[in-house]
Design a protein around this motif. Structure first.
Motif, short mmCIF file in Angstrom:
data_model
loop_
_atom_site.label_atom_id
_atom_site.label_comp_id
_atom_site.label_asym_id
_atom_site.label_seq_id
_atom_site.Cartn_x
_atom_site.Cartn_y
_atom_site.Cartn_z
N PHE A 13 2.71 -8.75 -78.67
CA PHE A 13 2.90 -10.46 -78.37
C PHE A 13 4.35 -10.37 -78.28
N LEU A 14 5.00 -9.89 -76.77
CA LEU A 14 6.46 -9.97 -76.90
C LEU A 14 7.04 -11.24 -77.26
N PRO A 15 8.09 -11.36 -77.94
CA PRO A 15 8.97 -10.21 -77.85
C PRO A 15 9.04 -9.49 -79.24
N ASP B 72 10.82 -4.51 -71.38
CA ASP B 72 9.99 -5.44 -71.98
C ASP B 72 10.32 -6.63 -71.96
N GLU B 73 11.32 -7.16 -71.08
CA GLU B 73 11.89 -8.54 -71.04
C GLU B 73 11.75 -9.10 -69.68
N GLY B 74 10.79 -8.59 -68.94
CA GLY B 74 10.69 -9.53 -67.55
C GLY B 74 9.93 -10.58 -67.83
N ILE C 57 7.10 -13.42 -68.42
CA ILE C 57 5.77 -13.06 -68.86
C ILE C 57 4.83 -13.82 -67.98
N ILE C 58 3.75 -13.22 -67.69
CA ILE C 58 2.69 -13.84 -67.24
C ILE C 58 1.34 -14.49 -67.96
N GLN D 233 -0.38 -13.82 -72.27
CA GLN D 233 -0.38 -13.24 -73.70
C GLN D 233 -1.55 -13.79 -74.42
N LYS E 148 11.47 -16.50 -66.19
CA LYS E 148 10.14 -17.13 -66.41
C LYS E 148 8.92 -17.09 -65.42
N THR E 149 7.85 -17.57 -65.61
CA THR E 149 6.95 -17.75 -64.79
C THR E 149 6.41 -19.34 -64.79
N VAL E 150 6.34 -19.78 -63.62
CA VAL E 150 5.47 -21.04 -63.22
C VAL E 150 4.19 -20.75 -62.63
#
Lengths: 278, 278, 278, 278
Positions: free
Chosen positions: D189-191, D222-224, D226-227, D229, D273-275
């Motif tokens: 579960f990033l980060p 690992d920092e792109g 997130i879609i 989790q 981030k993602t929307v």
């Protein structure tokens, strides 16, 4: 050094753990893990113990029986792959997941064969080098079809029968052949939505969660001892079809989880419930 | 008939369960529940047993010590309400939940007092008839403030200290007074977002889950043994403030769950981890 | 600059969003958030829009009505605290949580009063400076008691009635006074375990999950439109009492979540279901 | 009657929804579903609309561009299967799940090929009639290996690249070829637990939850964006190996969920981030 699992249940009485561990100690065995449960309502004791050492099975069993109440149910077993036959109908998701886990040795079981009343999963099964038997139910009597299924299963002599979305109701005669050996996945969080079309029922009721239930099969439809259940959220944008689609993943996971527990000898049946040491 | 909880941990060796249950049997005690765990990496044994019967504490302890390795850590206790002091700052949600559970006898603990470096929760606490102490940190040295807090706590001599969103960093000196006795709720799923403003960090990272962690406090900030954790989903419509708002419920629940486990004597500390029999 | 919420639902037809946003644009309003849903089965359209700007309510409503089908149900409202009356019986957990949220202005509602058929929660309520009314149901006719409750509620003229573990069945006459205004928390994942003693039923069935359901109250017991549901895992170590204890937290959370949605004007009732924009 | 998805994002300004729906109305299109989001921090507008009708793509796009700010990013697309290449290493679970979904037309994508730096998954892939390419990384320069992978991918010209437990770090050069087109599943579960061996890190930290993260790949490991989790509970009985085993199912599900969202054109990338409109 051998690794054994000891399973026992019996009426509860004082000194049970002491008597059992005394025998294990006298046999110079090491307890790797140990779970116990006393059902206070039934006054019944359940125990699952993993032991290591040089085991003389006959002597150990004799000493355990001598130390325990007469009504004890006792199993001493080495970890081993259970042999299973899978029944399916048309849906691929639970079956496909089992085939993958079986193929990569992650199921603690060996799938001996898959039987279906439809033919659309034949390619999937055979590409995994598992025998696929197509036994159509059309144009024959229900009893005749079931007899064919039963005869075929008996040729494989499996430890367990897994109903991976097998959409046929089984007769008491059939069920009686696989007492405590048959696991079904039902596509609702039982006891909600017993019977046919649970997702349609769920849609019509407007629920905000759907789920799945893995249970042992008894003669009472959808009422056998529950092994595992889980739910996922849904909302007003779901119709019955998209609920069914969303439900596939939770069905797959719940069945896999239940089978893992059963195949690792972690599940006791206690009347119409289960006692699970996970 | 008395009900006792026996807690012990020691280096693992063959025959431990046998030796313990033998002593219990010789004292004519009935085992109501029993949990064991062997940490194979540390070769360490943990056991929590609930027994019933007529117990002679002194004799039982003497016989247990005689039957067990020298390095054993042994506690024999009757179920009892732990005495606690709660530290808070400004936020009401964790503290309010504890006050409610305490008031309705659902915490397995007795809140002796609440201490805060702010005054806004005074009414809430006093309306529950719990002493509230306002110790402002402003205009005094950090060490002086901490000394005031420490002195006040010591007057109550609590079994445990609960940091219910207490937003002050504690010195090693302070921590050393409450080894294995101080529980904090951190507003992230540790080890993510250590330190200040976890929700701001979470918002900036764009995570799809947020969470909370209850842990014992050690000298390493946010790095003590974890007792309980949980997460909830968030999405792009949340900003840092609405994440913080959504996070309140999971913080409240995780702290309550951890305290229940600790106060029922279900939590062992094993180096920087916990072993929990729930 | 004002902030308004526009709620509307009507039979679906082409151009609805265009017609609505055209009116909003002509009134020089900015859309802050906008949610729509078309129920394809009912061919019905739902929309919730938050707008900002200088609003002339009368003109805006007139223009919207002119632009929309005759059967439209239209509400234009500023965010405001809903006024509520809470009914409870003996259990503190849901009520206590609501009192805390109310006290710290985190409920989007104002609790006008609490009514109970028992007296044990009186202190809790009054210490929060909320009127508590004890209306015992003993030794009087069911109808008489209900009439007393109804009369008392009517003196407060609340927007919503919250049944926070109110354990009395309400008559159709009572229900008819609060159509779409009365929210109940049921202690099971409906439609499982309708009726009395859901935890006892759950224990006897041996389920591996329990849950809670918040729903609008209609004349069909436990069958009104569902707003929110959640489940938590249980196992064989739970009896009916410990399930009830474990269930408290999920009941509390599900009710709080449902009320937040309702009080923020995010819930549409669509026949026997809800459409929720969260 | 055609079904199109309209995706657009641009700086927020008054009248956007009106202007867009006006154009749709003038083209006599019916809005089937519509989602909007205004990122108040960035002052940026996102919209995903599904429309039905007789669509003249060229004219519709021209009219939309005319009605919208210059900086708009606009996509008009019919639902179609995305073409993907999957990269894997040794683990079967994510890959196997994708192959099953692909085979039964449940992925909204078409797997063109699988590339791996190991050979053990060759049989699995080829039995599903998907080309498998074994490109070992041993005894060649990292850059040479990556060049081979890149050349092979380019022959397939996929819409998206899926890293289904591909355990090689990719260079900025490689990443630059697939901006916003490459999706990875990370087993934590990033980060939390960035980098190698997250389950070992999780075990050593003694966490009570583990998880998985699906994200777009950028140059920062690992920092792109997130879609998706999710997390699952673990306890003291898990070691790093059994955590990894337990984590497989959540990795599989999180990747499948993220891909479904991406392949259905429901995911916007907004800076880091993602929307997501689900």
């Amino acid at each position: 050094m051998q690794h054994y699992i000891l399973l026992l249940d019996c009426p509860d009485q004082k000194g049970l753990v002491y008597n059992i561990t005394r025998v294990l100690y006298q046999h110079d065995l090491n307890i790797v893990s140990n779970n116990e449960f006393v059902d206070l309502e039934r006054q019944h004791f359940f125990m699952r113990t993993e032991v290591e050492g040089n085991i003389n099975e006959t002597n150990l069993l004799a000493d355990l029986y001598a130390a325990l109440p007469k009504q004890v149910k006792l199993v001493l077993t080495q970890e081993h792959k259970k042999k299973i036959v899978v029944l399916a109908t048309k849906e691929y998701h639970c079956l496909g997941d089992l085939l993958l886990r079986n193929h990569f040795d992650n199921l603690n079981a060996e799938i001996l064969a898959v039987i279906s009343n439809h033919n659309n999963l034949a390619d999937l099964v055979t590409q995994f080098k598992i025998p696929f038997h197509y036994l159509p139910h059309e144009n024959i009597l229900r009893d005749t079809h079931e007899k064919q299924v039963l005869d075929l299963i008996n040729r494989y002599n499996p430890d367990f029968l897994v109903l991976a979305k097998y959409m046929r109701i089984l007769s008491p005669y059939f069920v009686s052949h696989f007492r405590e050996q048959m696991i079904n996945i039902h596509h609702s969080f039982l006891p909600a939505f017993i019977g046919a079309n649970p997702y349609k029922q769920a849609f019509e009721r407007g629920v905000k969660i759907i789920g799945a239930t893995a249970h042992f099969v008894t003669n009472n439809l959808d009422e056998g001892p529950i092994i595992a259940q889980a739910t996922i959220p849904v909302d007003h944008t779901h119709n019955a079809a998209s609920m069914a689609q969303a439900g596939r993943d939770v069905e797959t996971l719940v069945l896999a989880k239940a089978l893992k527990l059963v195949f690792e000898d972690r599940v006791f049946i206690s009347q119409n419930k289960t006692v699970i040491f996970d």
